[in-house]
Design an enzyme around this catalytic site. Structure first.
Site: not given
Ligand SMILES: *Cc1c(COP(=O)(O)O)cnc(C)c1O
Length: 420
Positions: A101
């Site tokens: 993210k």
């Molecule tokens: C947010 C997150 C996900 C899921 O991602 P999305 O874009 O919401 O599908 C998977 N793994 C980790 C470590 C995350 O932080």
């Protein structure tokens, strides 16, 4: 480029859409459908990101800023780690908060910083199932003109995630909500639906509904797919650990742009709304179930609305499978035993989904998105592998800082009181 809402009643330029977050009609802004690109994408992650993203900013107030925004957002790499001839991890956790993210949050922050008027304060509201909040906080921390308010479900994020969320301070406020992630998300949606509040606080969202986070995530799939092509490997398919469907949707968009990507497969935890959607074409949100892969504990993935709007024949576009907590533990143990690797519980869902395909004789080239560093989930991973997970340097620094969060009940009124 003009973007339109999934609900059909709002349109905006891309930078307006990024500034707004949720569309005024309550829908999600859709990226325009661009033709595939046949010419060279460039040699490295940043050039590829710029080439991918620039067309969306055509005729936009920010069109000249794309290379600079990309340079701010993509200041760390997304390497492939090959486990065998046909299997790789795409390591997306080398950013400041050790999860994928960081890419989207940093792109959003760099974009918004160029959009807000001088002298006013913009409030960035974010609901987080664990990693979003930290990535957004890190991306906006210390940026003049921004206040960040993070809502996270108390007791449903890992201890290190909770510490990280409260460790920024300054212009970042962390609130621990007595509820689930879906409650947090609903509170944010309610606040963003209140015109008066939005105007008074210059409210915006930083959830994965923002195109400012969604679009840049295409870049590392492009990067990985092109690296496979350059190394003359077979066409790679991708398994993406999925919660709100932001990351995997970006992979679908990258494929739509002509990148050499085979299949796109979702890996969920016990929250299986998307597995049912991929199998039946019907979307039925459900109650959130708490699992070891907590950043994917999403019962009502908001990007499902985007998926159905773009790909009405969804069953033919994606595959999906899921892993329960027992399978997650087993996948973590196996990755350590077979490859000497510590993987996080989310990545473990992807590895488990791949293991089942291999067991059925699948010999394709698969890339599993490694969405977070295992050190963020030490309380889960270390007992399983029986060894400490080394903590990456930026995460270690945050964990060494004091942490403070504020308790909040799970209703929008409590959030509105805090905003003032
Ligand atoms: C947010 C997150 C996900 C899921 O991602 P999305 O874009 O919401 O599908 C998977 N793994 C980790 C470590 C995350 O932080």
């Amino acid at each position: 480029m003009i973007v339109h809402s999934t609900r059909g009643a709002s349109s905006a330029s891309l930078s307006e859409a990024i500034a707004q977050g949720l569309a005024p009609d309550g829908g999600l802004y859709m990226p325009p459908q661009l033709p595939p690109r046949a010419i060279d994408w460039g040699p490295d992650l940043r050039t590829r990101a710029t080439n991918l993203l620039a067309p969306y900013f055509a005729d936009d107030a920010l069109s000249a800023h794309v290379p600079a925004i990309v340079a701010e957002a993509f200041n760390f790499d997304a390497p492939l780690r090959w486990l065998d001839e046909r299997t790789a991890l795409l390591e997306l956790f080398h950013g400041p908060t050790a999860a994928f993210k960081d890419f989207g949050a940093r792109f959003l922050a760099a974009t918004l910083a160029r959009l807000v008027p001088a002298g006013a304060t913009t409030t960035v509201l974010v609901a987080t199932s664990g990693d979003t909040g930290a990535a957004v906080a890190s991306a906006f921390h210390g940026r003049p003109g921004f206040r960040v308010v993070i809502l996270y479900p108390e007791g449903r994020v890992s201890p290190r995630q909770a510490h990280q969320l409260g460790a920024f301070g300054d212009n970042v406020q962390a609130c621990r909500v007595a509820g689930t992630f879906d409650d947090c998300q609903a509170m944010v949606k309610t606040a963003l639906g209140n015109r008066d509040l939005v105007q008074r606080h210059r409210l915006t969202s930083a959830n994965s509904i923002s195109l400012g986070r969604l679009l840049p995530q295409m870049a590392y799939y492009a990067h990985a797919a092109l690296a496979c092509a350059k190394a003359e490997r077979a066409l790679p398919s991708f398994i993406v650990p999925t919660g709100n469907l932001g990351n995997a949707f970006a992979c679908l968009l990258a494929r739509e742009r002509g990148l050499p990507i085979g299949r796109v497969m979702l890996a969920t935890n016990a929250n299986r709304a998307l597995v049912a959607l991929a199998a039946t074409g019907r979307y039925e949100p459900s109650k959130t179930i708490a699992t070891l892969a907590n950043a994917m504990d999403v019962g009502a993935p908001s990007n499902a609305e985007r998926l159905l709007a773009r790909f009405p024949n969804v069953q033919r576009v994606i595959d999906a499978d899921w892993a329960d907590d027992e399978a997650i533990r087993e996948a973590i143990r196996r990755a350590h035993a077979e490859h000497g690797l510590a993987i996080c519980p989310h990545t473990a869902c992807g590895m488990e989904v791949l293991r089942r395909r291999r067991e059925r004789g699948d010999t394709d080239t698969w890339v599993v998105a490694a969405t977070a560093h295992a050190a963020k989930f030490d309380t889960v991973v270390e007992p399983i592998i029986g060894a400490p997970v080394p903590v990456p340097e930026p995460l270690a620094r945050l964990l060494a800082s004091p942490s403070h969060s504020m308790p909040m009940s799970a209703d929008a009124a409590a959030l509105m009181r805090l905003l003032g």
